[in-house]
Design an enzyme around this catalytic site. Structure first.
Site, mmCIF file in Angstrom:
data_model
loop_
_atom_site.group_PDB
_atom_site.id
_atom_site.type_symbol
_atom_site.label_atom_id
_atom_site.label_comp_id
_atom_site.label_asym_id
_atom_site.label_seq_id
_atom_site.Cartn_x
_atom_site.Cartn_y
_atom_site.Cartn_z
ATOM 1 N N HIS A 1 -8.202 -2.555 -1.061
ATOM 2 C CA HIS A 1 -6.903 -2.458 -1.731
ATOM 3 C C HIS A 1 -6.552 -3.752 -2.456
ATOM 4 O O HIS A 1 -6.090 -3.728 -3.596
ATOM 5 C CB HIS A 1 -5.806 -2.119 -0.721
ATOM 6 N N HIS B 1 0.826 -1.202 0.000
ATOM 7 C CA HIS B 1 0.000 0.000 0.000
ATOM 8 C C HIS B 1 0.858 1.249 0.000
ATOM 9 O O HIS B 1 0.604 2.202 -0.712
ATOM 10 C CB HIS B 1 -0.935 0.031 1.209
ATOM 11 N N LEU C 1 -2.571 -8.136 4.773
ATOM 12 C CA LEU C 1 -2.992 -9.188 5.692
ATOM 13 C C LEU C 1 -4.324 -9.785 5.284
ATOM 14 O O LEU C 1 -4.505 -11.006 5.292
ATOM 15 C CB LEU C 1 -3.079 -8.636 7.117
#
Length: 388
Positions: free
Chosen positions: A75, A9, A70
């Site tokens: 995203h 990210h 995770l």
């Protein structure tokens, strides 16, 4: 050649960027037969396109891509696949996309070891019962209830696996309960020792806020010992989980769990989001607002740019309120992508095993106001505004 792209990210915090780069280096060492590169969606450089360019310049025609996430929320489900789809179509390269780290025994082992490190520092010895100790796991928080529920499952697996007296889950932003009210609630349950564990891959302003909130609640409850466990980091079991996700691409088994995905199913409270468009809102802010560009902070992000509205730190005028109900306001081209969630979707030689199978419609309307669907509980009294 075998090529792997690790997609993160990004963060305004230099420590987080450095740690992610370190993870990429560990993967390179772990996969000596592969050309491995990395890049970020926003707030940091190199951007994803830069890493893909480097791999292509070295001769890669087929690239495996993994989300450095995770759990699968916006995203991993929308933004990264959109960037990869666009790049593949523009550069005549095949990109095969893997799934998020998810709930995995190796990730739980890594988390358990981080928690044990914290307990040992407090005098605990392996084998001692933890019935007098409470565990609080803090997740990032998302506007996707499936991703949020995964944090709760991780907490339960750690609670039961390590034998804590009690366990609770809270979040750093977007959803509820936030860390402050979550820990205040935990403090009323009668436990004299509470372990606070940020289920995060890397450092950054959110992890520091979690620790700061822990200190604030601890000051209000001097009779309770609050222990701050370290985040996951590039633990060896985390690296091994990434390797497993790569192997899943090669084996064709990297199928995302869609049972509770709000884009595919009528999930309670999120029914209006079935079939929403798959597109990235990061394409015009890639690399903008990185730690290297910020004059307000050194290498540790303080969040001062959010207050000062420094140019280049506010998504170029976009309202990117992740902490305010996940609303994004954009001026640009609207890509009318039908959202059919076919996980074996192929596009232009670009086989994504779980990119929701959005069919890319040609009826693009220009000059639109694009925003993500509003989070339905934005006014919840225990959230979802990020910690101040």
């Amino acid at each position: 050649m075998k090529a792997l792209m690790l997609c993160g990210h990004g963060s305004r915090d230099q420590g987080a960027v450095t740690e992610f780069a370190g993870l990429a280096e560990k993967l390179k060492s772990r996969l000596p037969d592969w050309k491995t590169d990395y890049g970020y969606l926003e707030f940091a450089k190199p951007i994803i396109r830069d890493g893909l360019d480097r791999l292509r310049a070295e001769g890669a025609h087929e690239i495996m891509a993994l989300p450095g996430m995770l759990f699968a929320a916006g995203h991993a489900k929308n933004d990264i696949p959109s960037v990869l789809n666009t790049y593949a179509a523009e550069n005549d390269v095949q990109i095969r996309y893997g799934r998020e780290l998810g709930i995995d025994p190796k990730m739980l082992r890594a988390a358990g070891e981080r928690i044990k490190e914290c307990l040992r520092a407090d005098g605990w010895q392996e084998g001692e019962p933890l019935h007098d100790t409470m565990l609080v796991v803090v997740g990032r928080g998302a506007s996707d209830p499936d991703a949020n529920s995964n944090v709760s499952k991780v907490m339960r697996m750690l609670w039961e696996g390590l034998g804590f007296g009690w366990g609770e889950t809270c979040y750093s932003g977007v959803t509820f309960p936030l860390v402050g009210p979550g820990l205040s609630h935990a403090a009323r349950l009668g436990y004299k020792r509470i372990v606070v564990f940020p289920y995060f891959l890397f450092t950054g302003i959110l992890v520091r806020r979690i620790y700061d909130q822990t200190d604030a609640v601890a000051a209000e409850h001097p009779g309770i010992r609050f222990l701050k466990a370290p985040y996951l980091g590039a633990h060896e079991m985390v690296v091994e989980t990434f390797v497993e996700r790569l192997n899943e691409i090669l084996e064709g088994t990297n199928v995302m769990n869609c049972q509770l995905c709000k884009y595919r199913e009528q999930v309670l409270g999120f029914e209006a989001e079935v079939g929403l468009a798959q597109e990235s809102h990061h394409h015009h802010v890639e690399g903008i607002g990185s730690a290297a560009d910020c004059a307000l902070c050194d290498t540790t992000c303080t969040g001062a740019c959010r207050v000062s509205k420094v140019p280049g730190h506010d998504h170029v005028g976009h309202d990117h309120g992740h902490s305010d109900g996940h609303h994004h306001h954009h001026d640009g081209d609207h890509h009318g992508h039908a959202h059919d969630h076919n996980h074996s979707h192929s596009r232009g030689g670009h086989d994504h095993a779980h990119d929701h199978g959005h069919s890319h419609g040609k009826g693009h309307s220009h000059g639109h106001d694009h925003h993500h669907h509003p989070y339905p509980h934005a006014d919840h009294p225990l959230g979802p505004r990020s910690m101040r």
